[in-house]
Write a protein that holds these residues in place. Sequence first.
Motif, mmCIF file in Angstrom:
data_model
loop_
_atom_site.group_PDB
_atom_site.id
_atom_site.type_symbol
_atom_site.label_atom_id
_atom_site.label_comp_id
_atom_site.label_asym_id
_atom_site.label_seq_id
_atom_site.Cartn_x
_atom_site.Cartn_y
_atom_site.Cartn_z
ATOM 1 N N SER A 144 0.855 -1.185 0.000
ATOM 2 C CA SER A 144 0.000 0.000 0.000
ATOM 3 C C SER A 144 0.890 1.233 0.000
ATOM 4 C CB SER A 144 -0.917 0.015 1.223
ATOM 5 O OG SER A 144 -1.772 -1.116 1.233
ATOM 6 N N SER A 164 -3.340 -2.486 4.813
ATOM 7 C CA SER A 164 -4.498 -1.672 4.424
ATOM 8 C C SER A 164 -5.120 -0.987 5.630
ATOM 9 C CB SER A 164 -5.541 -2.551 3.721
ATOM 10 O OG SER A 164 -5.020 -3.096 2.530
ATOM 11 N N ASP A 180 -3.647 0.777 -3.013
ATOM 12 C CA ASP A 180 -3.750 -0.304 -2.035
ATOM 13 C C ASP A 180 -3.662 -1.644 -2.742
ATOM 14 O OD1 ASP A 180 -4.301 -1.337 0.676
ATOM 15 O OD2 ASP A 180 -6.146 -2.072 -0.245
ATOM 16 N N MET A 205 -10.102 0.093 -1.375
ATOM 17 C CA MET A 205 -9.342 -0.687 -0.409
ATOM 18 C C MET A 205 -10.138 -1.928 -0.038
ATOM 19 S SD MET A 205 -7.778 2.133 2.240
ATOM 20 C CE MET A 205 -6.604 0.967 2.911
#
Length: 322
Positions: A144, A164, A180, A205
Amino acid sequence: MTLPKVRDLLERKGNLLQLEALTGDLGLDRDMPTPEASSPGLVLAGFTKRFAQTRIHVLGQTEITYLAALDAAARRRSLETFFTFDLPCVVVTKGQEPPSELLELARAKGIAVIRTKLKTSEFYRRLKPYLDEVFAPTTTVHGSLADVFGVGLLFVGRSGIGKSECVLDLVERGHRLVADDVVHINRLGNDVLIGRGHDLARHYMEIRGVGLIDIQALFGIRAVRQQKRVEVVVQLADWDASREYDRTGLDQERTDILEVSVPVVTVPLNPGKNLTVICEVVAMNHLLRYGGVDSAKRFNERLLKRMAEPRELQEYLEGDYE
């Protein structure tokens, strides 16, 4: 690496570069082998040694004026020499009208002739960023990427460790998500890494137990950005009591991404640790170092200075039992 086509240049940058294909669809599927453009130079005068035929060749006012000054036979010989090479394409700047022989020979060789209204220098200036982008070395990283206080932090670690969730907490605190799960990284120049998300999953995400969430819809446009320079890698790792972790910051770990050295901060995870604040400190500490302030080195220098000071007073006090 798949080489870009001349057609890609027209489709992606046709408006910006004010391009017009004078030979129609002819030659648009030719490859552009190098991220460079130049004028043909002395090849128009018959000197062909060291001619860079793989470049995009640009005919400015000087070249067109030179060709116009030649008689018909000499002009044709000059252009025949030019088109003996397998050129990607030819660009005529300043909206000039190219000689009819140029279009004739280009069509015979299947080479696209493109015209732009831009001046030669402006055409080069606008073309270079596109060529740098399409020819940039690229890699994909599972992780990420977030913008924290203006610093690009790339979070990596095993699947499910909480990358995340950490970035989500940073977004809630006012920082910005870039990508992400899948981060595409390009190298621009020799030492700049630019990370961005996949076009399809950009600004989404995946949070285990919750599912897919749209960060831009939830937190607004302020919470996302399209791309960011990768400046620090944050390695999230499971706590291992048998391992020695860096506690001073004097010997900074580094890793190579696309042959660019990037600092790495390994953060061991255990219950109760405020990971978000630690990541903010990582970003601020990087900014301090960038500004010439290295806290670890400063402390080490103070410690060495203190150790070198005379110890008479300390020894006297230690021996005074009254």
